[in-house]
Design a protein around this motif. Structure first.
Motif, PDB file in Angstrom:
ATOM      1  N   ASN A 152      -2.783   3.546   2.474  1.00  0.00           N
ATOM      2  CA  ASN A 152      -2.670   2.855   1.184  1.00  0.00           C
ATOM      3  C   ASN A 152      -2.833   3.827   0.018  1.00  0.00           C
ATOM      4  OD1 ASN A 152      -2.234   0.345   2.282  1.00  0.00           O
ATOM      5  ND2 ASN A 152      -4.362  -0.316   2.125  1.00  0.00           N
TER       6      ASN A 152
ATOM      7  N   LYS B 190      -5.867  -5.073  -3.244  1.00  0.00           N
ATOM      8  CA  LYS B 190      -5.048  -3.861  -3.147  1.00  0.00           C
ATOM      9  C   LYS B 190      -4.075  -3.699  -4.312  1.00  0.00           C
ATOM     10  CE  LYS B 190      -5.666  -3.620   1.822  1.00  0.00           C
ATOM     11  NZ  LYS B 190      -5.118  -3.888   3.160  1.00  0.00           N
TER      12      LYS B 190
ATOM     13  N   ASP C  26      -6.725 -10.279  -0.112  1.00  0.00           N
ATOM     14  CA  ASP C  26      -6.490  -8.894   0.307  1.00  0.00           C
ATOM     15  C   ASP C  26      -5.460  -8.210  -0.594  1.00  0.00           C
ATOM     16  OD1 ASP C  26      -6.974  -6.755   2.255  1.00  0.00           O
ATOM     17  OD2 ASP C  26      -4.887  -7.076   2.851  1.00  0.00           O
ATOM     18  N   TYR C  27      -4.364  -8.900  -0.907  1.00  0.00           N
ATOM     19  CA  TYR C  27      -3.339  -8.288  -1.765  1.00  0.00           C
ATOM     20  C   TYR C  27      -3.814  -8.172  -3.209  1.00  0.00           C
ATOM     21  CZ  TYR C  27      -0.094  -8.466   2.125  1.00  0.00           C
ATOM     22  OH  TYR C  27       0.512  -8.249   3.336  1.00  0.00           O
TER      23      TYR C  27
ATOM     24  N   ALA D 237     -10.341  -1.117  -0.456  1.00  0.00           N
ATOM     25  CA  ALA D 237      -8.887  -1.176  -0.634  1.00  0.00           C
ATOM     26  C   ALA D 237      -8.162  -0.226   0.305  1.00  0.00           C
ATOM     27  CB  ALA D 237      -8.516  -0.875  -2.080  1.00  0.00           C
ATOM     28  N   ASP D 238      -8.908   0.406   1.203  1.00  0.00           N
ATOM     29  CA  ASP D 238      -8.330   1.298   2.221  1.00  0.00           C
ATOM     30  C   ASP D 238      -7.573   2.463   1.615  1.00  0.00           C
ATOM     31  OD1 ASP D 238      -9.212   0.534   4.679  1.00  0.00           O
ATOM     32  OD2 ASP D 238      -7.608  -0.909   5.046  1.00  0.00           O
ATOM     33  N   LEU D 239      -8.122   3.035   0.525  1.00  0.00           N
ATOM     34  CA  LEU D 239      -7.475   4.186  -0.096  1.00  0.00           C
ATOM     35  C   LEU D 239      -7.908   5.486   0.567  1.00  0.00           C
ATOM     36  CD1 LEU D 239      -7.779   3.222  -3.879  1.00  0.00           C
ATOM     37  CD2 LEU D 239      -5.851   2.833  -2.333  1.00  0.00           C
TER      38      LEU D 239
END
Length: 491
Positions: A40, A355, A351-352, A23-25
């Motif tokens: 993110n 996320k 993707d959304y 999730a690119d956190l």
């Protein structure tokens, strides 16, 4: 299940790590034990900061900033404090490097040793109370209600994204008062602020209570905490507020003249909440499809995705989409129109979803003809098709419904996994099988608490404020007890 995510039920720890990465956190940094918080993840922290900062200021607090470096001698002034943090301190001993003899690297310059070593702050009580000594002379100077947004360093051997890292971001409040009563009121006020934030913004039900002597903050007379239950049955301490008494005032000789002309030591509190809350957000709400972010903390609340085959269709869809975007933004809703042509609509949906964007709108050529839009909600994964003119009324209501649903789901989970236990064998069975919160009697001794921890890895999460008086027998020793306390295995 989102692609590349480990199944949560099969390996919770790996699922958590996968989700943080995918999730690119955040990601691991070159510094062992530290992480890079990616855009993110940082966007969520900014939302947390924004709401908390508003709540702090509404209760009369102001922001300031104090040095990252603390003279080592400051720590020796409060014995319990130094004992509590000594093993976690990072120490600066020199202030200069020089080229080594080969000229291909650098070494510490031994002539540049500091006269006094500096501690990189693990918490700021000592450096702040050294300043307060200069700020406080009279009751007229009180109260001081200061908050600091900062980073801290606590050297950790075993780290985990957001939950436990060597460096992390947080806020720390430090207040000074003329009376014990005022300081106690402040301690209670701020734990209530944290609970309000957790439940009404994070959609995270929490239990407020006292910490036991063993779990109390180093240097405090009392520590209040909010405790939350994660989906793997473990507890997470989500925020703490400490009544420091006059310990730090005496350590730094901070005295004031009261209204009667008498000299007395100042009364103190401190309180803090960190990026650990992002970990709590993940572990309390996320699923095998990815993040589930409560709308009040979602950096992006609505995404609009066009479905088209050619530029002509995209142009027509864009007119409708941009109108929806503009109208929703006027209502204070954050919206993105994702018309990128480098990914398919299906990829964007996934993707959304990963996320955690609360609402997804999809518009295709048929929707334009029918005057409709497809609405997908992240919390339940349900989809409905509605007239496009209904969007402006429905979306604000739906965001509120999603916020409430996420909270109620977490509350239902906690209630289902809270047990009132009187027998030791049942205590062990619950811990070893499903975990959860256990309300059980405790004889009040540190010895019993420590033995329970050694044998089960469970600790007293807190002594709930609302736990009623109730005669019983300690779950471990069988000795008399007057009330139940909250046990759990914790992060």
């Amino acid at each position: 299940m989102a692609k590349f995510l480990t199944n949560r039920e099969e390996n919770y720890a790996q699922w958590y790590n996968d989700l943080v990465i995918k999730a690119d956190l955040a990601e691991n940094s070159a510094v062992r034990g530290c992480m890079v918080i990616k855009p993110n993840g940082y966007a969520i922290w900014e939302k947390i900061q924004s709401e908390l900062d508003r709540m702090f200021k509404a209760t009369g607090h102001v922001n300031a900033y104090f040095p990252l470096f603390i003279p080592k001698s400051f720590f020796s002034k409060e014995a319990a404090h130094v004992e509590g943090f000594a093993k976690e301190c990072a120490v600066v001993t020199h202030y200069r490097l020089k080229n080594d003899e080969t000229g291909k690297g650098v070494v510490i310059d031994p002539s540049a040793r500091l006269e006094e070593e500096l501690i990189i702050r693990p918490t700021s009580e000592t450096i702040i109370w050294n300043s307060y000594k200069n700020w406080i002379q009279s009751y007229r100077d009180l109260p001081i209600l200061i908050n600091q947004w900062a980073n801290v360093v606590r050297w950790e051997m075993r780290t985990r994204f957001f939950l436990r890292t060597t460096e992390f971001l947080w806020q720390e409040g430090h207040t000074a008062h003329a009376t014990r009563e005022e300081a106690l009121e402040e301690t209670e006020r701020m734990i209530n602020v944290y609970a309000d934030f957790a439940e009404n913004y994070m959609a995270l039900p929490v239990i407020k209570g006292y910490k036991s002597d063993n779990e109390r903050f180093a240097g405090a007379l009392d520590t209040y905490a909010i405790e939350a239950l994660m989906q793997d049955g473990k507890a997470l301490q989500a925020g703490t507020s400490h009544f420091l008494g006059q310990n730090f005032a005496k350590a730094f000789d901070v005295q004031f003249t009261d209204k009667s002309g008498k000299l007395d030591y100042v009364w103190a509190t401190s309180w803090g909440l960190s990026t650990r809350m992002i970990g709590a957000l993940i572990m309390a709400h996320a699923d095998n499809h990815g993040l589930v972010i409560p709308p009040k903390l979602a950096p992006l609340q609505v995404v609009i995705i066009p479905i088209y085959k050619n530029s002509g269709q995209l142009k027509n869809i864009s007119e409708t989409a941009l109108k929806i975007k503009m109208m929703l933004e006027k209502s204070g809703i954050s919206v993105k129109f994702d018309d990128r042509d480098n990914n398919t609509p299906g990829w964007k949906f996934s993707d959304y979803e990963l996320k955690g964007v609360p609402i997804r709108l999809a518009i295709g050529p048929r929707d334009l003809v029918n005057g409709t839009v497809e609405v997908a909600r992240r919390d339940t994964l349900e989809k409905i098709t509605i007239p496009v003119d209904s969007v402006y009324k429905l979306i604000p209501e739906l965001l509120k419904e999603i916020q409430n649903n996420i909270f109620n789901k977490a509350l239902k989970f906690r209630n289902k996994n809270t047990y009132y236990i009187d027998k030791w064998k049942d205590f062990l069975k619950i811990l070893d099988n499903q975990g959860g919160f256990i309300m059980a009697h405790w004889d009040g001794t540190a010895e019993t608490e420590e033995r329970i921890k050694e044998e089960t890895k469970a600790t007293i999460s807190c002594i709930p404020f609302d736990s009623p008086d109730e005669d019983g027998k300690c779950i471990y020793s069988g000795k008399p007890s007057k009330r139940r306390v909250l046990f759990a295995r914790s992060y």
